[in-house]
Design an enzyme around this catalytic site. Sequence first.
Site, mmCIF file in Angstrom:
data_model
loop_
_atom_site.group_PDB
_atom_site.id
_atom_site.type_symbol
_atom_site.label_atom_id
_atom_site.label_comp_id
_atom_site.label_asym_id
_atom_site.label_seq_id
_atom_site.Cartn_x
_atom_site.Cartn_y
_atom_site.Cartn_z
ATOM 1 N N SER A 142 -2.420 -8.367 2.990
ATOM 2 C CA SER A 142 -2.881 -8.290 4.382
ATOM 3 C C SER A 142 -3.215 -9.683 4.897
ATOM 4 O O SER A 142 -3.240 -9.923 6.101
ATOM 5 C CB SER A 142 -4.135 -7.421 4.473
ATOM 6 O OG SER A 142 -3.876 -6.191 3.867
ATOM 7 N N GLY B 224 -2.987 -1.418 -6.963
ATOM 8 C CA GLY B 224 -1.920 -2.410 -7.074
ATOM 9 C C GLY B 224 -2.264 -3.443 -8.136
ATOM 10 O O GLY B 224 -3.419 -3.853 -8.271
ATOM 11 N N HIS C 199 0.840 -1.207 0.000
ATOM 12 C CA HIS C 199 0.000 0.000 0.000
ATOM 13 C C HIS C 199 0.874 1.258 0.000
ATOM 14 O O HIS C 199 0.550 2.250 -0.658
ATOM 15 C CB HIS C 199 -0.880 0.042 1.252
ATOM 16 C CG HIS C 199 -1.885 -1.059 1.341
ATOM 17 N ND1 HIS C 199 -1.772 -2.085 2.244
ATOM 18 C CD2 HIS C 199 -3.033 -1.286 0.654
ATOM 19 C CE1 HIS C 199 -2.796 -2.908 2.112
ATOM 20 N NE2 HIS C 199 -3.572 -2.451 1.153
ATOM 21 N N LYS D 231 -1.341 -6.438 -8.036
ATOM 22 C CA LYS D 231 -1.521 -7.772 -7.458
ATOM 23 C C LYS D 231 -2.982 -8.205 -7.648
ATOM 24 O O LYS D 231 -3.266 -9.346 -7.976
ATOM 25 C CB LYS D 231 -1.153 -7.771 -5.984
ATOM 26 C CG LYS D 231 -1.437 -9.111 -5.377
ATOM 27 C CD LYS D 231 -0.829 -9.252 -4.021
ATOM 28 C CE LYS D 231 -1.526 -10.359 -3.291
ATOM 29 N NZ LYS D 231 -2.865 -9.921 -2.852
#
Length: 286
Positions: free
Chosen positions: A188, A149, A37, A151
Amino acid sequence: MKIFHTIADIRAQIRLAQCASKSVALVPTMGSLHAGHLQLVSRAKEIADVCVVTIFINPTQFGEGEDFDSYPRDLGKDLNVLEELCPDALVFVPSIEEMYAGGATRTWVNNDEMAKYLCGASRPGHFQGVLTVVSKLFNACPADIAVFGLKDVQQFFLIKKMVVDLNINISIEGVPTVREEDGLALSSRNRKLSPEERDQAPFLSRAIFAARTEIEEGVRDGGQIEARMAQELAAATHGKIDYAQVVLTTDLAPVDTIRSGDIIIAAVAVFFSNARLIDNVIIVVP
Ligand code: PAF
């Protein structure tokens, strides 16, 4: 750093900045901020005068039985981390009632075509929740650029398509995935892995990077690459493979025959006992 809880307040602050000819970049997050982040925030700082970070755990993108209740939350820590990295940031932390009109929301944003592949296949309704909240955040925070992001690659391409389809006046910028030294993509959810699963998790990245090497070396059969990725994951982890796929960036549909010039994604997802991990690499086919 200024913190806002209402749409009216954050919107007014952004308008004020824009009236002073400042560009504004938005970083939507669900909090539990990690180095991935912070990379997004750093990029936002580089490309705009004002950085707006949103922290909102969006209930509508979690399906039944998913981890909304146990999703990591630590607002105090998130705000400290942001303050250190970006003391001028505007941070928007709305309540669920504020974002969803006290529960009266009846309008949803969908792209069933592109949402049915990859993560969408095992998470019905997830991308409806994502697209709806992201369009709400774009309306609440009328920034010039939004940073996401790579990802969450399916989310990224769905959002890019949404802003085109709905004529939303915002540019979408993608930031490469940040990885641990052993290749594991930051998430996370990594903190929910057992020590044994943590050792196995880097094999997701190994599987996709091996796919990239195969493609660079001339393999053109998407099915063959998918089978090899699945085999490798099955051998190296105790997790349950959700998918191991090669898809096109344009529509996210699986690719049978890879062609030179295609821009494709090799993507994998694995269910571990308390966390489902994803990873991907975007490949420009030589
Ligand atoms: O990527 C995320 O953290 C979330 O899906 C997003 C974009 C903040 C929407 O809730």
